[in-house]
Write a protein that holds these residues in place. Structure first.
Motif, mmCIF file in Angstrom:
data_model
loop_
_atom_site.group_PDB
_atom_site.id
_atom_site.type_symbol
_atom_site.label_atom_id
_atom_site.label_comp_id
_atom_site.label_asym_id
_atom_site.label_seq_id
_atom_site.Cartn_x
_atom_site.Cartn_y
_atom_site.Cartn_z
ATOM 1 N N GLN A 267 0.826 -1.206 0.000
ATOM 2 C CA GLN A 267 0.000 0.000 0.000
ATOM 3 C C GLN A 267 0.860 1.256 0.000
ATOM 4 O OE1 GLN A 267 -2.582 0.313 3.403
ATOM 5 N NE2 GLN A 267 -3.292 2.372 2.870
ATOM 6 N N ALA A 268 1.926 1.236 0.794
ATOM 7 C CA ALA A 268 2.821 2.397 0.865
ATOM 8 C C ALA A 268 3.515 2.637 -0.467
ATOM 9 C CB ALA A 268 3.856 2.177 1.965
ATOM 10 N N VAL A 269 3.940 1.563 -1.130
ATOM 11 C CA VAL A 269 4.591 1.700 -2.432
ATOM 12 C C VAL A 269 3.605 2.224 -3.461
ATOM 13 C CG1 VAL A 269 5.659 0.413 -4.322
ATOM 14 C CG2 VAL A 269 6.326 -0.067 -1.962
ATOM 15 N N HIS A 270 2.382 1.696 -3.437
ATOM 16 C CA HIS A 270 1.360 2.139 -4.386
ATOM 17 C C HIS A 270 1.013 3.616 -4.190
ATOM 18 C CE1 HIS A 270 -2.848 2.653 -5.830
ATOM 19 N NE2 HIS A 270 -2.396 1.948 -6.856
ATOM 20 N N LYS A 271 0.910 4.044 -2.946
ATOM 21 C CA LYS A 271 0.540 5.430 -2.650
ATOM 22 C C LYS A 271 1.679 6.389 -2.973
ATOM 23 C CE LYS A 271 -1.703 8.237 0.928
ATOM 24 N NZ LYS A 271 -2.341 8.212 2.261
ATOM 25 N N ASN A 272 2.899 5.895 -2.946
ATOM 26 C CA ASN A 272 4.076 6.741 -3.200
ATOM 27 C C ASN A 272 4.904 6.157 -4.341
ATOM 28 O OD1 ASN A 272 4.050 8.666 -0.687
ATOM 29 N ND2 ASN A 272 3.694 6.615 0.137
ATOM 30 N N LEU A 273 4.226 5.834 -5.436
ATOM 31 C CA LEU A 273 4.865 5.071 -6.503
ATOM 32 C C LEU A 273 6.112 5.758 -7.049
ATOM 33 C CD1 LEU A 273 4.745 2.537 -8.177
ATOM 34 C CD2 LEU A 273 3.263 3.719 -9.816
ATOM 35 N N MET A 274 6.003 7.030 -7.422
ATOM 36 C CA MET A 274 7.159 7.713 -8.001
ATOM 37 C C MET A 274 8.293 7.837 -6.987
ATOM 38 S SD MET A 274 6.909 8.226 -11.128
ATOM 39 C CE MET A 274 8.432 9.180 -11.180
ATOM 40 N N THR A 275 7.927 8.124 -5.756
ATOM 41 C CA THR A 275 8.952 8.255 -4.715
ATOM 42 C C THR A 275 9.667 6.933 -4.488
ATOM 43 O OG1 THR A 275 7.662 9.983 -3.616
ATOM 44 C CG2 THR A 275 9.347 8.865 -2.302
ATOM 45 N N MET A 276 8.924 5.834 -4.438
ATOM 46 C CA MET A 276 9.538 4.538 -4.186
ATOM 47 C C MET A 276 10.323 4.044 -5.398
ATOM 48 S SD MET A 276 8.789 4.499 -1.165
ATOM 49 C CE MET A 276 9.524 2.969 -0.622
ATOM 50 N N VAL A 277 9.895 4.433 -6.600
ATOM 51 C CA VAL A 277 10.699 4.119 -7.787
ATOM 52 C C VAL A 277 12.047 4.828 -7.700
ATOM 53 C CG1 VAL A 277 10.892 4.496 -10.278
ATOM 54 C CG2 VAL A 277 8.768 3.586 -9.323
ATOM 55 N N CYS A 278 12.007 6.088 -7.294
ATOM 56 C CA CYS A 278 13.258 6.845 -7.115
ATOM 57 C C CYS A 278 14.131 6.202 -6.038
ATOM 58 C CB CYS A 278 12.949 8.293 -6.746
ATOM 59 S SG CYS A 278 12.208 9.274 -8.056
ATOM 60 N N TRP A 279 13.496 5.792 -4.946
ATOM 61 C CA TRP A 279 14.249 5.182 -3.863
ATOM 62 C C TRP A 279 14.869 3.852 -4.299
ATOM 63 C CZ3 TRP A 279 17.091 6.401 -0.230
ATOM 64 C CH2 TRP A 279 17.401 5.565 0.839
ATOM 65 N N ALA A 280 14.113 3.055 -5.030
ATOM 66 C CA ALA A 280 14.645 1.791 -5.542
ATOM 67 C C ALA A 280 15.819 2.045 -6.494
ATOM 68 C CB ALA A 280 13.546 1.007 -6.251
ATOM 69 N N ALA A 281 15.685 3.080 -7.338
ATOM 70 C CA ALA A 281 16.763 3.412 -8.278
ATOM 71 C C ALA A 281 18.018 3.843 -7.527
ATOM 72 C CB ALA A 281 16.300 4.517 -9.224
ATOM 73 N N ILE A 282 17.838 4.606 -6.449
ATOM 74 C CA ILE A 282 18.988 5.027 -5.641
ATOM 75 C C ILE A 282 19.677 3.814 -5.021
ATOM 76 C CG2 ILE A 282 19.646 6.231 -3.510
ATOM 77 C CD1 ILE A 282 17.520 8.341 -4.212
ATOM 78 N N ILE A 283 18.884 2.879 -4.511
ATOM 79 C CA ILE A 283 19.443 1.668 -3.903
ATOM 80 C C ILE A 283 20.240 0.869 -4.930
ATOM 81 C CG2 ILE A 283 18.864 -0.573 -2.894
ATOM 82 C CD1 ILE A 283 16.495 0.790 -1.508
ATOM 83 N N VAL A 284 19.661 0.692 -6.118
ATOM 84 C CA VAL A 284 20.349 -0.057 -7.176
ATOM 85 C C VAL A 284 21.635 0.667 -7.588
ATOM 86 C CG1 VAL A 284 20.212 -0.829 -9.577
ATOM 87 C CG2 VAL A 284 18.259 -1.162 -8.032
ATOM 88 N N LEU A 285 21.565 1.990 -7.730
ATOM 89 C CA LEU A 285 22.741 2.769 -8.124
ATOM 90 C C LEU A 285 23.859 2.653 -7.097
ATOM 91 C CD1 LEU A 285 24.180 4.795 -9.948
ATOM 92 C CD2 LEU A 285 23.008 6.637 -8.702
ATOM 93 N N LEU A 286 23.519 2.835 -5.819
ATOM 94 C CA LEU A 286 24.533 2.751 -4.769
ATOM 95 C C LEU A 286 25.125 1.347 -4.682
ATOM 96 C CD1 LEU A 286 22.909 4.878 -1.908
ATOM 97 C CD2 LEU A 286 24.712 5.553 -3.504
ATOM 98 N N THR A 287 24.275 0.343 -4.839
ATOM 99 C CA THR A 287 24.776 -1.042 -4.807
ATOM 100 C C THR A 287 25.683 -1.314 -5.998
ATOM 101 O OG1 THR A 287 22.727 -1.741 -3.708
ATOM 102 C CG2 THR A 287 24.103 -3.459 -4.661
ATOM 103 N N ALA A 288 25.305 -0.796 -7.175
ATOM 104 C CA ALA A 288 26.135 -0.977 -8.367
ATOM 105 C C ALA A 288 27.498 -0.317 -8.187
ATOM 106 C CB ALA A 288 25.420 -0.398 -9.589
ATOM 107 N N ILE A 289 27.511 0.857 -7.562
ATOM 108 C CA ILE A 289 28.782 1.526 -7.275
ATOM 109 C C ILE A 289 29.626 0.660 -6.350
ATOM 110 C CG2 ILE A 289 29.858 3.512 -6.125
ATOM 111 C CD1 ILE A 289 27.481 5.191 -7.096
ATOM 112 N N GLY A 290 28.965 0.053 -5.358
ATOM 113 C CA GLY A 290 29.677 -0.839 -4.454
ATOM 114 C C GLY A 290 30.280 -2.023 -5.175
ATOM 115 N N PHE A 291 29.526 -2.615 -6.102
ATOM 116 C CA PHE A 291 30.051 -3.735 -6.891
ATOM 117 C C PHE A 291 31.203 -3.278 -7.784
ATOM 118 C CE2 PHE A 291 25.799 -6.238 -6.821
ATOM 119 C CZ PHE A 291 26.154 -6.783 -5.596
ATOM 120 N N ALA A 292 31.047 -2.078 -8.374
ATOM 121 C CA ALA A 292 32.063 -1.565 -9.303
ATOM 122 C C ALA A 292 33.391 -1.272 -8.612
ATOM 123 C CB ALA A 292 31.538 -0.306 -9.991
ATOM 124 N N THR A 293 33.358 -1.056 -7.307
ATOM 125 C CA THR A 293 34.593 -0.800 -6.552
ATOM 126 C C THR A 293 35.156 -2.092 -5.968
ATOM 127 O OG1 THR A 293 33.296 -0.326 -4.550
ATOM 128 C CG2 THR A 293 33.885 1.546 -5.950
#
Length: 258
Positions: free
Chosen positions: A204-230
């Motif tokens: 419900q929280a993700v559905h109500k804040n879809l764009m925000t949670m998409v941004c948050w998921a993208a940030i998590i993936v980006l930071l994790t990818a940076i961690g893998f790249a290092t």
């Protein structure tokens, strides 16, 4: 040190938050990281060691490395329970003290809910593992390409179709796991609530804040990818940052009323 749950009669309320709030979550997570650097980095170090062990033991099986790396993202919210507890301790005790052992045993605060969630996650993880290996079998009849070859020739026609299918399937699993866990796991740590109810509120929280949670998921993936790249070294700081910030995401989205 005893940290009790919120009373079960408290009713969770899902609030709307904007994409700009994600940066505030990161700011608060960074603040917590600076307050308890040794405790937080301990968890980051565990993830780094896991990464090196993964590459060391499966260096000749790129399909396993890629599959388990994706599983790392799927299971990340569950593995970060200790980091959520560190953020909770800093919140309760106003940043004056943190008990690392308490954070390592935080799952005991709601054993039935965490046990059922772990079982459900295991089913999803096993499903992704089978689908992932099936992808390799379908696209590569003989042997899978090396990890280095996949990275260097990612955009070649020979491998592009595989990557689209592989990450497309992975995205479906990731969306499901993210939706049912991003709020649910901090909530189960914070409150005596059953697994299904927590997962439903998370969706419900993700559905109500879809764009925000998409941004948050993208940030998590980006930071994790940076961690893998290092070569995993960056995960020592980035994983604690993500975990601590996710606690503040939960606090920002969910409040309780009698």
């Amino acid at each position: 040190m005893d940290i009790t749950h919120l009373p079960s009669r408290d009713h969770p309320v899902v609030h709307h938050v904007s994409p700009a709030d994600t940066f505030n979550w990161l700011k608060l997570g960074w603040r917590d990281l600076k307050k308890a650097p040794a405790d937080a980095v301990f968890y980051g170090a565990v993830f780094v060691i896991m990464g090196y062990l993964l590459v060391f033991y499966f260096k000749d099986a790129p399909e396993v490395v890629i599959t388990l790396a994706a599983l790392f993202l799927l299971a990340g919210p569950f593995l970060a329970i200790g980091l959520y507890d560190i953020a909770r301790q800093l919140e309760i005790f106003k940043g004056t003290r943190v008990n690392l052992v308490h954070s390592m045993l935080a799952w005991r605060a709601n054993i039935p809910s965490f046990t059922l969630y772990a079982a459900l996650l295991a089913v999803l993880v096993f499903g992704w593992f089978r689908v992932s290996l099936l992808m390799f079998a379908l696209f590569y009849d003989t042997s899978a390409p090396t990890l280095a070859l996949l990275v260097s020739e990612a955009w070649s026609p020979e491998h592009l179709a595989f990557l689209i299918a592989y990450f497309g399937a992975g995205l479906i699993f990731a969306v499901v796991v993210f939706s049912v866990s991003v709020i649910a796991i901090p909530m189960m740590l914070d409150k005596e609530i059953d697994t299904i109810s927590a997962m439903a509120i998370s969706v419900q929280a993700v559905h109500k804040n879809l764009m925000t949670m998409v941004c948050w998921a993208a940030i998590i993936v980006l930071l994790t990818a940076i961690g893998f790249a290092t070569y995993f070294v960056g995960l020592m700081v980035l994983i604690p940052l993500i975990g601590l910030s996710t606690w503040h995401a939960y606090r920002s989205i969910i409040t309780y009323e009698r």
